[in-house]
Scaffold this motif. Structure first.
Motif, PDB file in Angstrom:
ATOM      1  N   THR A 199       1.101  -1.256  -0.104  1.00 41.85           N
ATOM      2  CA  THR A 199      -0.389   0.257  -0.246  1.00 41.85           C
ATOM      3  C   THR A 199       0.988   0.910   0.100  1.00 41.85           C
ATOM      4  OG1 THR A 199      -0.300   0.366   2.482  1.00 41.85           O
ATOM      5  CG2 THR A 199      -1.815  -1.182   1.462  1.00 41.85           C
ATOM      6  N   ASP A 200       0.283   2.845  -0.406  1.00 40.34           N
ATOM      7  CA  ASP A 200       1.095   4.124  -0.296  1.00 40.34           C
ATOM      8  C   ASP A 200       1.621   4.356   1.087  1.00 40.34           C
ATOM      9  OD1 ASP A 200       1.895   5.855  -2.261  1.00 40.34           O
ATOM     10  OD2 ASP A 200       0.386   7.165  -0.719  1.00 40.34           O
ATOM     11  N   PRO A 201       2.810   4.209   1.355  1.00 38.89           N
ATOM     12  CA  PRO A 201       3.613   4.246   0.627  1.00 38.89           C
ATOM     13  C   PRO A 201       4.642   2.927   1.583  1.00 38.89           C
ATOM     14  CG  PRO A 201       4.715   5.898   2.005  1.00 38.89           C
ATOM     15  CD  PRO A 201       2.799   6.088   2.484  1.00 38.89           C
ATOM     16  N   THR A 202       5.079   1.993   0.310  1.00 41.84           N
ATOM     17  CA  THR A 202       6.194   1.632   0.650  1.00 41.84           C
ATOM     18  C   THR A 202       7.139   1.739   0.341  1.00 41.84           C
ATOM     19  OG1 THR A 202       4.385  -0.209   0.995  1.00 41.84           O
ATOM     20  CG2 THR A 202       6.573  -0.648   1.101  1.00 41.84           C
ATOM     21  N   SER A 203       8.398   1.654   1.169  1.00 36.25           N
ATOM     22  CA  SER A 203       9.584   1.781   1.117  1.00 36.25           C
ATOM     23  C   SER A 203      10.771   2.153   1.733  1.00 36.25           C
ATOM     24  CB  SER A 203       9.647   3.854   0.715  1.00 36.25           C
ATOM     25  OG  SER A 203       9.614   4.417   1.699  1.00 36.25           O
ATOM     26  N   GLY A 204      12.254   1.863   1.259  1.00 32.43           N
ATOM     27  CA  GLY A 204      13.260   1.749   2.279  1.00 32.43           C
ATOM     28  C   GLY A 204      13.708   0.111   2.605  1.00 32.43           C
ATOM     29  N   GLY A 205      13.272   0.026   3.809  1.00 32.67           N
ATOM     30  CA  GLY A 205      14.611  -1.497   3.940  1.00 32.67           C
ATOM     31  C   GLY A 205      13.413  -2.789   4.263  1.00 32.67           C
ATOM     32  N   VAL A 206      12.332  -1.689   4.642  1.00 28.07           N
ATOM     33  CA  VAL A 206      10.397  -2.265   4.529  1.00 28.07           C
ATOM     34  C   VAL A 206      10.355  -3.008   3.200  1.00 28.07           C
ATOM     35  CG1 VAL A 206       8.561  -2.657   4.749  1.00 28.07           C
ATOM     36  CG2 VAL A 206       9.763  -2.109   6.244  1.00 28.07           C
ATOM     37  N   MET A 207      11.081  -2.959   1.814  1.00 25.99           N
ATOM     38  CA  MET A 207      10.542  -2.718   0.618  1.00 25.99           C
ATOM     39  C   MET A 207      11.986  -3.883   0.044  1.00 25.99           C
ATOM     40  SD  MET A 207       8.532  -2.670  -2.254  1.00 25.99           S
ATOM     41  CE  MET A 207       8.454  -2.294  -4.295  1.00 25.99           C
ATOM     42  N   GLU A 220      -2.330  -1.882  -3.989  1.00 24.39           N
ATOM     43  CA  GLU A 220      -3.326  -1.691  -3.781  1.00 24.39           C
ATOM     44  C   GLU A 220      -2.792  -0.607  -5.724  1.00 24.39           C
ATOM     45  OE1 GLU A 220      -5.698  -0.682   0.424  1.00 24.39           O
ATOM     46  OE2 GLU A 220      -4.417   0.720  -0.742  1.00 24.39           O
ATOM     47  N   PRO A 221      -4.149   0.581  -5.780  1.00 31.42           N
ATOM     48  CA  PRO A 221      -3.355   1.288  -7.440  1.00 31.42           C
ATOM     49  C   PRO A 221      -2.697   2.251  -6.354  1.00 31.42           C
ATOM     50  CG  PRO A 221      -6.111   0.331  -7.235  1.00 31.42           C
ATOM     51  CD  PRO A 221      -5.593   0.059  -5.998  1.00 31.42           C
ATOM     52  N   LYS A 222      -2.000   3.108  -7.599  1.00 31.83           N
ATOM     53  CA  LYS A 222      -0.962   4.214  -7.868  1.00 31.83           C
ATOM     54  C   LYS A 222      -0.853   4.205  -6.568  1.00 31.83           C
ATOM     55  CE  LYS A 222      -4.258   6.302 -11.070  1.00 31.83           C
ATOM     56  NZ  LYS A 222      -5.118   7.528 -10.998  1.00 31.83           N
ATOM     57  N   ALA A 223      -0.067   3.457  -5.550  1.00 30.87           N
ATOM     58  CA  ALA A 223       0.387   2.831  -4.819  1.00 30.87           C
ATOM     59  C   ALA A 223       2.212   3.067  -4.841  1.00 30.87           C
ATOM     60  CB  ALA A 223       0.912   2.224  -3.759  1.00 30.87           C
ATOM     61  N   LEU A 224       2.634   4.725  -3.940  1.00 27.97           N
ATOM     62  CA  LEU A 224       4.001   4.347  -4.030  1.00 27.97           C
ATOM     63  C   LEU A 224       4.864   3.901  -3.492  1.00 27.97           C
ATOM     64  CD1 LEU A 224       6.444   6.282  -5.257  1.00 27.97           C
ATOM     65  CD2 LEU A 224       6.208   7.184  -2.645  1.00 27.97           C
ATOM     66  N   LEU A 225       6.393   3.014  -4.548  1.00 26.76           N
ATOM     67  CA  LEU A 225       6.760   2.039  -3.670  1.00 26.76           C
ATOM     68  C   LEU A 225       7.473   1.574  -4.724  1.00 26.76           C
ATOM     69  CD1 LEU A 225       4.005  -1.004  -5.214  1.00 26.76           C
ATOM     70  CD2 LEU A 225       3.898  -0.144  -2.892  1.00 26.76           C
ATOM     71  N   ALA A 226       8.713   1.736  -3.801  1.00 30.45           N
ATOM     72  CA  ALA A 226      10.049   2.544  -3.838  1.00 30.45           C
ATOM     73  C   ALA A 226      11.253   2.075  -2.924  1.00 30.45           C
ATOM     74  CB  ALA A 226      10.387   3.306  -4.283  1.00 30.45           C
ATOM     75  N   PHE A 227      12.007   1.729  -3.267  1.00 34.39           N
ATOM     76  CA  PHE A 227      13.350   1.767  -2.157  1.00 34.39           C
ATOM     77  C   PHE A 227      14.529   3.182  -2.325  1.00 34.39           C
ATOM     78  CE2 PHE A 227      18.317   1.063  -1.274  1.00 34.39           C
ATOM     79  CZ  PHE A 227      18.002   0.354   0.486  1.00 34.39           C
ATOM     80  N   PHE A 245       6.931   6.243 -12.886  1.00 36.04           N
ATOM     81  CA  PHE A 245       8.554   5.401 -12.149  1.00 36.04           C
ATOM     82  C   PHE A 245       7.372   4.749 -10.722  1.00 36.04           C
ATOM     83  CE2 PHE A 245      12.750   4.742 -10.197  1.00 36.04           C
ATOM     84  CZ  PHE A 245      12.396   3.220 -11.288  1.00 36.04           C
ATOM     85  N   GLN A 246       7.953   3.880 -10.485  1.00 32.60           N
ATOM     86  CA  GLN A 246       7.640   3.403  -8.052  1.00 32.60           C
ATOM     87  C   GLN A 246       6.014   3.262  -8.342  1.00 32.60           C
ATOM     88  OE1 GLN A 246      10.269   6.267  -6.523  1.00 32.60           O
ATOM     89  NE2 GLN A 246      11.823   4.656  -6.289  1.00 32.60           N
ATOM     90  N   THR A 247       5.950   3.176  -9.293  1.00 32.31           N
ATOM     91  CA  THR A 247       4.065   3.222  -9.006  1.00 32.31           C
ATOM     92  C   THR A 247       3.385   2.279  -8.669  1.00 32.31           C
ATOM     93  OG1 THR A 247       3.349   3.539 -11.378  1.00 32.31           O
ATOM     94  CG2 THR A 247       3.558   4.897  -9.684  1.00 32.31           C
ATOM     95  N   SER A 248       2.411   1.470  -8.266  1.00 33.16           N
ATOM     96  CA  SER A 248       2.039   0.011  -8.441  1.00 33.16           C
ATOM     97  C   SER A 248       2.059  -0.407 -10.011  1.00 33.16           C
ATOM     98  CB  SER A 248       0.883  -0.380  -8.431  1.00 33.16           C
ATOM     99  OG  SER A 248       0.897  -0.221  -5.982  1.00 33.16           O
TER     100      SER A 248
END
Length: 284
Positions: A199-207, A220-227, A245-248
């Motif tokens: 879900t928005d946002p998921t990033s860093g060490g968790v990603m 989920e739609p249009k979630a920000l997903l990035a390291f 870039f970095q979207t679902s």
């Protein structure tokens, strides 16, 4: 005092000022339109105008997804401030503030219950609690969820929402990455599926850890997903990145996730996936 001020003051004494609740309206972060808060909540916190999925916490997730009769697991106890960390505020003070604002002990909460009769354990990361940052409490809660799933012979479904590792716990927060990886292997050794909903946002060490280790990856739609952030990447490779870039949607197109599911369809989709992975076993 002008005559206009005199009339205004006189009217204010005669006509009581109508009180309007502060939370009557909500400004959508997607289309920037004002939406009735009640209408937004009835629509599962999804904007009825543009379908933007607002961030929601553990209680809302459990209520939306689980059949009646679910129960939250107790929060594991961990050291409060192992490094005695202090920046502009003491870490203990930041924890107190987050707990007061969210009503939760930390950023990761588990619950056990059923979805359309299928037994399941669900873990939800709360971005409202210090950005959903991953510290020892989050790691312990994740392992607790895995152990509960193994005890119940049920799949473990995790909803991620995080800015990454919690800086106030330093290397101790980064240790939760291999710990969660080992826990997922324990789940696999027990023959149970691990399902991730990004879900928005998921990033860093968790990603970089348990967010991308699911047997099934849903978003989920249009979630920000990035390291790491777009600007950091662009400055490193000296190239302009695509707008999506970095979207679902970008991750789905490039084969990094399995499906994008609208929130209104998520309960039914999870029941279907669990039915396939667990051989249609349902709770008695």
């Amino acid at each position: 005092m002008s005559w206009l001020s005199s009339v205004r003051n006189a009217l204010s004494l005669v006509v009581p000022k109508k009180e309007t609740p502060d939370n009557l309206w909500h400004k959508c972060k997607g289309c920037r339109q004002m939406v009735f808060t009640k209408e937004l909540e009835e629509n599962l916190s999804v904007c009825p105008n543009c379908d933007y999925h607002e961030r929601i916490g553990p209680l809302a997730r459990f209520t939306q997804l689980l059949d009646d009769g679910w129960s939250a697991l107790p929060t594991p106890r961990t050291p409060e401030d192992p490094l005695k960390f202090r920046d502009s505020k003491r870490y203990t003070d930041r924890l107190k503030t987050a707990r007061t604002e969210t009503g939760e002990a930390d950023a990761f909460i588990n619950a056990r219950g059923t979805i359309h009769g299928h037994r399941v354990v669900i873990g939800v990361q709360d971005f409202a609690f210090m950005g959903g940052s991953m510290g020892q409490a989050v790691g312990e809660a994740f392992i607790q969820g895995v152990e509960a799933a193994i005890a119940d012979k049920a799949p473990y479904v995790v909803f991620t929402a995080s800015g990454g590792a919690r800086m106030q716990e330093g290397i101790l927060s980064l240790m939760q990455m291999p710990r969660s990886t080992v826990a997922i292997q324990m789940l696999h050794d027990a023959g149970l599926p691990y399902i991730v909903v990004l879900t928005d946002p998921t990033s860093g060490g968790v990603m970089a850890a348990y967010a991308m280790l699911g047997d099934i990856q849903i978003a989920e739609p249009k979630a920000l997903l990035a390291f790491t952030g777009r600007r950091v990447i662009e400055n490193t490779i000296r190239e302009k990145l695509p707008d999506d870039f970095q979207t679902s949607e970008y991750l789905l197109e490039h084969g990094m996730i399995d499906m994008i599911v609208h929130r209104k369809d998520l309960r039914a989709q999870l029941a279907t996936v669990i039915g396939y992975l667990c051989g249609q076993r349902a709770a008695a």
